[in-house]
Design an enzyme around this catalytic site. Structure first.
Site, PDB file in Angstrom:
ATOM      1  N   LYS A   9       0.835  -1.203   0.000  1.00  0.00           N
ATOM      2  CA  LYS A   9       0.000   0.000   0.000  1.00  0.00           C
ATOM      3  C   LYS A   9       0.880   1.267   0.000  1.00  0.00           C
ATOM      4  O   LYS A   9       2.101   1.182   0.212  1.00  0.00           O
ATOM      5  CB  LYS A   9      -0.920  -0.053   1.217  1.00  0.00           C
ATOM      6  N   TYR A  49     -12.096  -2.857  -3.234  1.00  0.00           N
ATOM      7  CA  TYR A  49     -12.634  -2.998  -1.881  1.00  0.00           C
ATOM      8  C   TYR A  49     -14.165  -3.014  -1.858  1.00  0.00           C
ATOM      9  O   TYR A  49     -14.760  -2.674  -0.834  1.00  0.00           O
ATOM     10  CB  TYR A  49     -12.098  -1.870  -0.992  1.00  0.00           C
ATOM     11  N   ASN A 112      -1.740  -0.116   7.220  1.00  0.00           N
ATOM     12  CA  ASN A 112      -1.172  -1.426   7.577  1.00  0.00           C
ATOM     13  C   ASN A 112      -0.264  -2.040   6.508  1.00  0.00           C
ATOM     14  O   ASN A 112      -0.103  -3.243   6.422  1.00  0.00           O
ATOM     15  CB  ASN A 112      -2.270  -2.388   8.036  1.00  0.00           C
ATOM     16  N   HIS A 115      -1.623  -5.572   1.599  1.00  0.00           N
ATOM     17  CA  HIS A 115      -2.872  -6.335   1.465  1.00  0.00           C
ATOM     18  C   HIS A 115      -2.539  -7.697   0.881  1.00  0.00           C
ATOM     19  O   HIS A 115      -1.688  -7.807  -0.010  1.00  0.00           O
ATOM     20  CB  HIS A 115      -3.832  -5.603   0.519  1.00  0.00           C
ATOM     21  N   GLU A 126      -9.052 -10.922  -7.593  1.00  0.00           N
ATOM     22  CA  GLU A 126      -8.156  -9.765  -7.479  1.00  0.00           C
ATOM     23  C   GLU A 126      -7.074  -9.782  -8.560  1.00  0.00           C
ATOM     24  O   GLU A 126      -6.739  -8.738  -9.124  1.00  0.00           O
ATOM     25  CB  GLU A 126      -7.546  -9.719  -6.068  1.00  0.00           C
TER      26      GLU A 126
HETATM   27  P1  CMP Z   1      -6.759  -5.124   3.864  1.00  0.00           P
HETATM   28  O1  CMP Z   1      -6.152  -6.439   4.147  1.00  0.00           O
HETATM   29  O2  CMP Z   1      -6.292  -4.365   2.684  1.00  0.00           O
HETATM   30  O3  CMP Z   1      -8.332  -5.337   3.729  1.00  0.00           O
HETATM   31  C1  CMP Z   1      -9.264  -4.348   4.078  1.00  0.00           C
HETATM   32  C2  CMP Z   1      -8.632  -3.137   4.667  1.00  0.00           C
HETATM   33  O4  CMP Z   1      -9.523  -2.299   5.345  1.00  0.00           O
HETATM   34  C3  CMP Z   1      -7.661  -3.583   5.732  1.00  0.00           C
HETATM   35  O5  CMP Z   1      -6.550  -4.194   5.148  1.00  0.00           O
HETATM   36  C4  CMP Z   1      -7.418  -2.266   6.456  1.00  0.00           C
HETATM   37  O6  CMP Z   1      -6.442  -1.468   5.809  1.00  0.00           O
HETATM   38  C5  CMP Z   1      -8.762  -1.594   6.310  1.00  0.00           C
HETATM   39  N1  CMP Z   1      -9.498  -1.633   7.577  1.00  0.00           N
HETATM   40  C6  CMP Z   1     -10.063  -2.702   8.147  1.00  0.00           C
HETATM   41  N2  CMP Z   1     -10.663  -2.346   9.295  1.00  0.00           N
HETATM   42  C7  CMP Z   1     -10.466  -1.014   9.442  1.00  0.00           C
HETATM   43  C8  CMP Z   1     -10.835  -0.057  10.418  1.00  0.00           C
HETATM   44  N3  CMP Z   1     -11.549  -0.405  11.501  1.00  0.00           N
HETATM   45  N4  CMP Z   1     -10.451   1.217  10.226  1.00  0.00           N
HETATM   46  C9  CMP Z   1      -9.746   1.568   9.135  1.00  0.00           C
HETATM   47  N5  CMP Z   1      -9.365   0.707   8.166  1.00  0.00           N
HETATM   48  C10 CMP Z   1      -9.713  -0.569   8.316  1.00  0.00           C
END
Ligand code: CMP
Length: 143
Positions: A9, A49, A112, A115, A126
């Site tokens: 990301k 998403y 984070n 993904h 995907e």
């Molecule tokens: P990812 O694995 O990309 O899949 C969905 C994404 O949503 C996740 O990683 C996070 O980056 C984001 N995400 C999930 N829960 C939250 C939350 N409570 N607040 C903000 N972002 C979130």
């Protein structure tokens, strides 16, 4: 052979973690089948998403994904979807185990780093979304 979709990301790219992420997947024994650095459009991020469109964090998540370039990759190997998720770590970096990418490099669920597809079926979807051109022919004969 099983394949998964992995995306570094914008925060991961900006923080210089591309090599670190690729190294972990390579050293585990997975094969890199496709990779590109891309700036995604809002509509594309919304598509990726789509399952989360009703979540309160959806708008912020899309804004974050379009905030800078991301690295989109296809990795291949035995059980690469489930094992890839283990390498990536839990969604919330605060509960992700040390030794995982999120456990080692992040503290914020909204930033984070990476993904990874959560199922073989989602990996297929995907990969089709991010690599509509398909994977180059030679790549399926590497190993
Ligand atoms: P990812 O694995 O990309 O899949 C969905 C994404 O949503 C996740 O990683 C996070 O980056 C984001 N995400 C999930 N829960 C939250 C939350 N409570 N607040 C903000 N972002 C979130």
């Amino acid at each position: 052979m099983e394949q998964t979709f992995i995306m570094i990301k914008p925060d991961g790219v900006q923080r210089g973690l591309i090599g670190e992420v690729i190294g972990r997947f390579e050293k585990k024994g997975f094969y890199l089948k496709a990779m590109k650095l891309v700036n995604v459009e809002k509509s594309f991020a919304e598509k990726h998403y789509a399952d989360l469109s009703s979540k309160p964090f959806f708008a912020g998540l899309v804004e974050y994904i379009v905030s800078g370039p991301v690295v989109a990759m296809v990795w291949e190997g035995k059980s690469v979807v489930a094992t890839g998720r283990k390498i990536v770590g839990a969604t919330n970096p605060l509960t992700a185990e040390p030794g995982t990418i999120r456990g080692d490099f992040a503290v914020d669920i909204g930033r984070n780093v990476i993904h990874g597809s959560d199922s073989v079926e989602n990996a297929r979807k995907e990969i089709a979304l991010w690599f509509p051109e398909g994977l180059a022919e030679w790549q399926s004969n590497q190993h």
